[in-house]
Design an enzyme around this catalytic site. Structure first.
Site, PDB file in Angstrom:
ATOM      1  N   ARG A 541      -0.564 -13.964   4.493  1.00 58.37           N
ATOM      2  CA  ARG A 541      -0.956 -14.943   3.490  1.00 58.37           C
ATOM      3  C   ARG A 541       0.290 -15.637   2.970  1.00 58.37           C
ATOM      4  O   ARG A 541       1.273 -14.963   2.626  1.00 58.37           O
ATOM      5  CB  ARG A 541      -1.652 -14.232   2.332  1.00 58.37           C
ATOM      6  CG  ARG A 541      -2.844 -14.998   1.812  1.00 58.37           C
ATOM      7  CD  ARG A 541      -3.895 -14.023   1.313  1.00 58.37           C
ATOM      8  NE  ARG A 541      -3.585 -13.562  -0.035  1.00 58.37           N
ATOM      9  CZ  ARG A 541      -4.356 -13.863  -1.091  1.00 58.37           C
ATOM     10  NH1 ARG A 541      -5.421 -14.604  -0.958  1.00 58.37           N
ATOM     11  NH2 ARG A 541      -4.054 -13.381  -2.270  1.00 58.37           N
ATOM     12  N   SER A 605       3.613  -4.742   3.290  1.00 58.76           N
ATOM     13  CA  SER A 605       2.854  -3.552   2.886  1.00 58.76           C
ATOM     14  C   SER A 605       3.002  -2.385   3.859  1.00 58.76           C
ATOM     15  O   SER A 605       2.011  -1.892   4.420  1.00 58.76           O
ATOM     16  CB  SER A 605       1.389  -3.918   2.724  1.00 58.76           C
ATOM     17  OG  SER A 605       1.306  -5.063   1.944  1.00 58.76           O
ATOM     18  N   ASP A 659       2.649  -3.987  -1.445  1.00 60.03           N
ATOM     19  CA  ASP A 659       1.433  -4.600  -2.022  1.00 60.03           C
ATOM     20  C   ASP A 659       0.953  -3.879  -3.272  1.00 60.03           C
ATOM     21  O   ASP A 659       0.409  -4.488  -4.197  1.00 60.03           O
ATOM     22  CB  ASP A 659       0.308  -4.717  -0.986  1.00 60.03           C
ATOM     23  CG  ASP A 659      -0.017  -3.423  -0.283  1.00 60.03           C
ATOM     24  OD1 ASP A 659       0.714  -2.430  -0.476  1.00 60.03           O
ATOM     25  OD2 ASP A 659      -1.003  -3.395   0.498  1.00 60.03           O
TER      26      ASP A 659
END
Ligand code: BG6
Ligand code: GLC
Ligand code: GLC
Length: 838
Positions: A541, A605, A659
């Protein structure tokens, strides 16, 4: 002589046809088709009321869910005892069903014995009635030489309205017909039977299913005709059931498939819906019944009342001088002296008139030829009205089924039973004719259940038995997944040990406890424009975040999502980071900010060993990633290198963020008390603010630091082996990192679907699912995605509930992170950037 004959011939012609006066007297009972259509529409409205959650409690037509979800498919088998209570005869039976398959049905053998039940028992105390039932059962076992040693499954046809929550549980709502044994209303009828069987003793009986006679009739007929989806009783009482779409049955959870609904249509009219069709004779029959005001429709239709209706009409006509020259006998004045059997005999083809005379003489009357014709006609009108009313009810049900299924025509079979239908010579033909006239577009077949209802009850029980044994086996298979409080406490304790060991250890540990170099949660003074890049699982993202001056909640976010192909996740590290750099390039173009040289936060992450906020060495890949030459390397550097290779734009990567940390920061921006970040996604992980004095492995002059626990690794040292199931082992072995992330593999989205697939495979191989057929699709890894689980499972408060149970002293609030961790990463970048600039 000839002249005398001629005179008497003309005289008789001048006299009125005796049926005419009856027609006039009973005109209110002669229903025309438009009236039947009206009644049918009213009944449709009543059905809707009974099905809907808002109106069902007060509905006259109860529409009771039966928990019978399908008609027979031929795979039913077994030997069952059966009890049939509530019709004109109480019977005990043995039913043997031999399995067939699909259209080829198996065979059914039945033996039965009728046991009389006295009026006293029907009107006495319920335990005594049920004692009689169970003693009859024991006698039957004895007479038929059925072993008392073995356990026998039993099917119970109980023909009174019961509210069922399961096949083997049903609360009696009210008695109807001629029974009103005290002490059962509102109680579980199956339990009452079990208690009676215990009191009788000496038998090993398992009561598996209780069904209404309509349902059992539908099932009986459904065994031979797959179109049979309606069951009707026109006997002592009257009632109908049919297969309704489950989505319309508000009282039962679930929307898929169908369920048989017992309409209890006998109660139609109890709220006044039929008042304009009720005659004075109906009112008298009702007033003299054991349940005045109740079962109004039943009292106009069924065998317990038809004879009485005829008697009351004949009595009144006689009193008015319209019959027997005005003479009335004592017998004619006595309740019950004309029975439904008499009504049937009076309408017998050819012998009907003679039968009528015999019956009237038997009642102490002296009927003329015209009297006999008139009384026979009374019978006809009363029984015709009954079949007309049943036709109107049936038309409503069939119309509903047709509408439910969006059909213009309907091919359907109605299973029928009951003494009125079976013994009245004209009844079936009349009923069929009117139904077909009311529904010309439907192809309706009527099938008489000539073997009573017990075959159907046994079929329901066979399915129940198969389901019960399957459920047991499925429960056994799933038992290791159900962790009790004690086990959860153990996991909690082990997690704590793992967290503490990780904080102390400088070397490798199962729970890594990685320092994040984030010292504070946000304070609201963060400002500016930042890029947030987020590589978490299957998606990458890119996001632009703007924090506006002075307005804490005024954050603007723009983002784009890119899916990472499997070959990139598992190719070389360089390829992976080149891909990321390309996505960033695309995003900068998309936003028109390629030249902006913005500060960026990188949410990555995976476990990284950090020594500062903007460096991190990948310890090991997790969650299906295995790109080469990344483990042991600084991932911030790798991204910088990839951007350099592109030589197209410049970024200032200021922070590397897990994350969990990004999520915590993002939520803390909304709620300053937020000090824990939890990810329950493709992977599973948690971070929290720890006192620096407890973090032995680093030496910094601050009070707190956020620790990325990497709790997914709990169990990698074997500490969870006692709760790990064979299915988990299978999933672990087939993963890209066997032996690693054992806790994550028990909890996170990447693996739950796979665990379910392993369970489905096992249950299918054991013949418990899909008829034992393991398909290629089911054998395909990853085919059962975790999103299916969330569609199937709606059980979502579990995490919060269990947390509260295990940490009762803590007051925990769960705040979902609406914008993912990107905003948090931007916040960290903002703080880091401020520091750099100071
Ligand atoms: C019997 C069924 O054939 O018909 C019973 O086995 C049912 O379950 C009965 O109750 C209904 O008819 P009647 O006339 O006996 O009430
Ligand atoms: C009564 C009962 C009903 C039964 C019917 C036929 O109406 O209430 O449950 O199906 O009689 O026996
Ligand atoms: C995996 C990663 C961890 C991440 C989690 C949730 O457990 O190792 O870093 O936080 O997945 O995405």
């Amino acid at each position: 002589m000839l002249a005398v004959h001629l005179v008497s011939f003309f005289f008789s012609k001048l006299q009125e046809d005796p049926t005419k006066k009856v027609d006039r007297f009973l005109h209110a009972m002669r229903l025309h088709d438009d009236q039947l259509v009206d009644i049918s529409a009213r009944f449709q409205a009543e059905m809707k009321k009974g099905l809907s959650a808002e109106s069902s409690a007060a509905a006259a037509v109860k529409m009771l869910p039966t928990h019978v979800r399908s008609t027979p498919d031929g795979s039913e088998k077994g030997q069952f005892l059966a009890l049939d209570l509530g019709g004109s005869k109480f019977k005990v039976l043995q039913v043997k069903v031999r399995e067939g398959m699909g259209i080829r049905k198996g065979g059914v053998e039945m033996e039965e014995k009728v046991y009389p039940i006295s009026k006293e028992l029907l009107n006495g105390r319920a335990p005594e009635l049920f004692d009689h039932v169970s003693e009859s059962l024991k006698d039957f076992l004895h007479v038929k030489k059925i072993s008392l040693e073995k356990k026998h499954p039993l099917a119970f046809t109980f023909s009174f309205p019961c509210e069922q929550t399961r096949l083997d549980k049903g609360l009696l709502l009210s008695w109807s017909k001629n029974c009103r044994a005290r002490g059962l209303q509102g109680k579980d009828v199956v339990q009452a039977l079990r208690d009676a069987i215990d009191r009788t003793g000496g038998m090993d009986i398992e009561v598996l299913a209780m069904v209404n006679d309509t349902v059992a009739t539908m099932m009986t007929c459904g065994f031979d005709d797959q179109y049979c989806e309606v069951g009707v009783i026109i006997g002592t009482g009257t009632n109908a059931c049919y297969m309704e779409e489950l989505r319309h049955v508000d009282l039962v959870e679930g929307d898929e498939g169908r369920m048989c609904v017992n309409t209890e249509w006998g109660g139609f009219g109890d709220d006044g819906a039929l008042n304009d069709f009720i005659t004075e004779f109906d009112q008298d029959v009702d007033a003299a019944s054991i349940n005045p005001g109740k079962q109004i429709f039943e009292k106009m239709v069924s065998g317990l009342y038809l004879g009485e209706l005829v008697r009351l009409v004949v009595l009144k006509m006689a009193k008015r001088g319209l019959l027997f020259d005005g003479c009335v006998s004592d017998a004619l004045r006595t309740k019950g002296k004309i029975t439904t059997a008499h009504v049937a005999a009076m309408e017998e083809y050819k012998t009907g008139l003679k039968n009528t005379r015999d019956i009237l003489v038997e009642l102490g009357l002296n009927p003329s030829e015209d009297d006999c014709i008139a009384v026979q006609h009374v019978s006809t009108i009363v029984s015709f009205r009954s079949s007309n009313l049943v036709a109107a009810g049936l038309a409503a049900i069939l119309t509903r089924i047709k509408q439910n299924r969006h059909l213009r025509t309907l091919r359907i079979t109605v299973g029928v039973d009951g003494t009125v239908y079976k013994t009245h010579p004209q009844y079936p033909k009349r009923l069929h004719k009117v139904v077909r006239r009311l529904l010309p577009e439907c192809q309706v077949r009527f099938v008489l259940s000539d073997s009573g209802s017990s075959k159907g009850a046994a079929l329901v029980t066979a399915v129940a038995q198969r389901l019960a044994s399957r459920k047991q086996q499925v429960d056994d298979t799933l038992a290791p997944f159900r962790l009790n409080q004690e086990q959860l406490q153990l996991v909690k304790a082990r997690m704590r040990v793992g967290l503490e060991a990780g904080l102390k250890s400088k070397g490798p540990s199962a729970v890594k406890m990685l320092p994040s170099y984030v010292y504070h949660t946000p304070d609201g003074t963060e400002r500016g424009k930042y890029l947030a890049l987020d590589l978490g699982g299957t998606n990458f993202r890119a996001m632009l975040v703007k924090f506006k001056k002075g307005l804490q909640n005024n954050t603007r976010l723009y983002h784009k999502i890119y899916t990472i192909p499997l070959e990139i996740m598992q190719g070389t590290g360089e390829e992976l980071f080149d891909h990321l750099a390309q996505y960033v390039s695309d995003f900068l173009d998309y936003m028109g900010i390629k030249k902006a040289h913005l500060p960026a936060g990188f949410t990555f992450s995976f476990p990284c060993e950090q020594t500062a906020i903007d460096t991190g060495i990948l310890v090991s890949w997790t969650k299906g990633f295995k790109a080469t030459d990344c483990e042991g390397h600084d991932v911030v550097n790798m991204l910088r290198e990839a951007i350099k290779r592109r030589n197209e734009y410049d970024l200032d990567i200021v922070a590397l963020v897990n994350d969990t940390v990004g999520t915590m920061m993002s939520c803390a921006y909304e709620d300053p008390q937020c000090e824990v970040g939890l990810i329950a996604g493709t992977g599973s992980n948690v971070c929290y603010m720890e006192e620096l004095k407890n973090i032995e492995k680093i030496d910094v002059e601050m009070s707190k630091m956020c620790i990325n626990t990497e709790w997914g690794g709990l169990g990698d040292d074997g500490s969870l082996d006692d709760i790990i199931t064979p299915f988990d082992v299978e999933v672990d072995q087939n993963s890209v990192n066997p032996g690693k992330q054992r806790f994550e593999k028990l909890t996170s989205g990447m693996y739950l679907g796979e665990i379910v697939r392993q369970v489905l495979l096992d249950l299918t191989r054991g013949g418990l699912l899909f008829r034992g057929r393991v398909t290629e699709t089911l054998k395909t890894p990853g085919i059962f995605q975790t999103k299916y689980l969330s569609q199937i499972e709606s059980f979502s408060g579990v995490l919060q509930e269990t947390t509260r149970a295990l940490a009762p002293q803590c007051n925990v609030t769960f705040l979902p992170s609406e914008e993912g961790s990107g905003k948090g990463a931007a916040l960290i970048t903002a703080v880091a950037r401020q520091k750099q600039n100071c």
